[in-house]
Design an enzyme around this catalytic site. Structure first.
Site, short mmCIF file in Angstrom:
data_model
loop_
_atom_site.label_atom_id
_atom_site.label_comp_id
_atom_site.label_asym_id
_atom_site.label_seq_id
_atom_site.Cartn_x
_atom_site.Cartn_y
_atom_site.Cartn_z
N TYR A 1 -3.14 10.72 1.30
CA TYR A 1 -3.77 11.05 0.02
C TYR A 1 -3.76 12.53 -0.35
CZ TYR A 1 -5.28 6.26 0.16
OH TYR A 1 -5.29 4.89 0.21
N HIS B 1 -5.12 -7.68 -0.09
CA HIS B 1 -4.26 -6.50 -0.02
C HIS B 1 -3.38 -6.46 1.22
CE1 HIS B 1 -3.21 -2.48 -1.32
NE2 HIS B 1 -3.53 -1.97 -0.14
N ASP C 1 0.85 -1.19 0.00
CA ASP C 1 0.00 0.00 0.00
C ASP C 1 0.90 1.25 0.00
OD1 ASP C 1 -3.08 0.70 0.40
OD2 ASP C 1 -1.97 2.07 1.68
#
Length: 386
Positions: free
Chosen positions: A314, A364, A181
């Site tokens: 982000y 993930h 990630d």
């Protein structure tokens, strides 16, 4: 101005008043009315959320989890003006290779709990002492005990500089890096900045993702596996990209809900564990232990870092997806069944020397879902680089 490079022992000790406040908030939760169908297509179902919150309130034992975390050596130091929390678990094998592990969002150092033992003490887990690692597991700036952040600019390059400085302070001038990630973006950046120190890069998760999709001519050259990954990436951009848009543009607005409502925080995180674990349609706490999942959530809730972690992850001036230079450092990629990496695209940014596709297992969160697979792949890759 003097720079404080002190490394201080750290122990988690949450005030009882914070736990009492959490229990009170959980008991007074104002649940939304279920939308038609009350299924995962519109987010976390209310029926599921009620049951999870009841367990959190009545059965989850934070003190037991806190003791489990405190059994591992933790520290803090200040790097580039930011407090950084990290685990430093040395192997009993003197010449073990140092390995820097970096988590992602919505994860934490809790992701790696099941791999610490096998990586630092492989003999006790049926392995070879020659594969032992000294582990350094930092918490990303703005996350958990490394939060909040006091200033902007914590992009992958700055985090990588901080990680390199941390490793230097610990006396490591030759080491490997691993991450998924956000960690899959930070780890190779450490190698780009210090190819003379990083012996190898091991990644899982979002590596070589076709975010904008190939054209029809290029699609015709793809394998069936690659076409499936492109299709699932396209579905992600259509059905799931909303959380990135919110976190990347309005993290402060989102923070108001995540910091005030524990149920808002757990729903925000659990939604991703359901979507990104394998198999996708299984309940997330049947793939990842329910209490382990809640412990991850607790690190966000207790530190009030739902918003600041979103901001670092982000809300960046430069996108995480911008193409980077190839470091030249040998790089391995482990792609579990639910992930969507494609080698031909990854090679634009990495010197890929090992690529492992796994069918029918894992999502993930590799270290949480398939710790044995991750340990085996990491050990084999670095065996030739020590």
């Amino acid at each position: 101005m003097t720079t404080d490079t002190t490394i201080r022992p750290f122990r988690i000790d949450v005030p009882q008043a914070d736990l009492d406040d959490l229990r009170d908030r959980l008991a007074r939760t104002r649940f939304p009315a279920p939308l038609p169908g009350d299924d995962w297509d519109t987010g976390v179902p209310v029926a599921y959320l009620r049951e999870l919150v009841a367990h959190w309130r009545d059965d989850y034992d934070w003190r037991a989890q806190e003791a489990r975390l405190n059994a591992l050596p933790q520290f803090t130091t200040t790097v580039d003006g930011q407090r950084i929390h990290f685990l430093h678990v040395r192997s009993a094998v003197p010449d073990a290779l140092p390995l820097l592990l970096t988590h992602g969002w919505p994860g934490s150092f809790v992701e790696f709990l099941d791999v610490v033992g096998p990586l630092t003490d492989p003999v006790a887990h049926g392995g070879d002492a020659a594969d032992a690692f000294h582990l350094v597991i930092p918490t990303l700036p703005g996350f958990g005990f490394s939060g909040p952040v006091a200033e902007a600019g914590w992009d992958t390059a700055r985090i990588a500089r901080a990680w390199a400085e941390l490793m230097a302070r610990l006396g490591y001038d030759r080491y490997g890096v691993q991450g998924g990630d956000i960690g899959a973006a930070v780890s190779p950046e450490v190698a780009r900045q210090h190819p003379d120190r990083v012996v190898g890069v091991h990644l899982n998760g979002n590596v070589g993702v076709a975010l904008h999709g190939p054209d029809e001519d290029e699609k015709a050259t793809l394998t069936d596996l690659e076409r499936d990954r492109v299709a699932r990436t396209e579905a992600f951009m259509t059905e799931e990209f909303g959380y990135i848009a919110i976190q990347g543009t309005r993290p402060q607005t989102l923070a108001a809900g995540l910091t005030d409502s524990p149920v808002g925080q757990v729903a925000w995180i659990v939604d991703k564990f359901r979507e990104w674990t394998f198999p996708r349609h299984a309940l997330p706490d049947t793939v990842v232990d329910r209490d382990r999942l809640l412990t991850d959530v607790m690190l966000y809730w207790l530190t009030g870092t739902g918003g600041t972690s979103a901001y670092v992850g982000y809300a960046q001036e430069h996108g995480w997806g911008e193409q980077a230079a190839v470091s030249g450092v040998p790089t391995a990629v482990l792609v579990l069944a639910h992930d969507v990496g494609i080698r031909r695209y990854a090679e634009a940014e990495h010197r890929i020397t090992r690529w492992t596709d796994v069918e029918g297992r894992g999502g993930h969160f590799a270290a949480m879902e398939e710790p044995g697979l991750l340990v085996a792949d990491v050990s084999e890759f670095f065996r030739g680089l020590r």
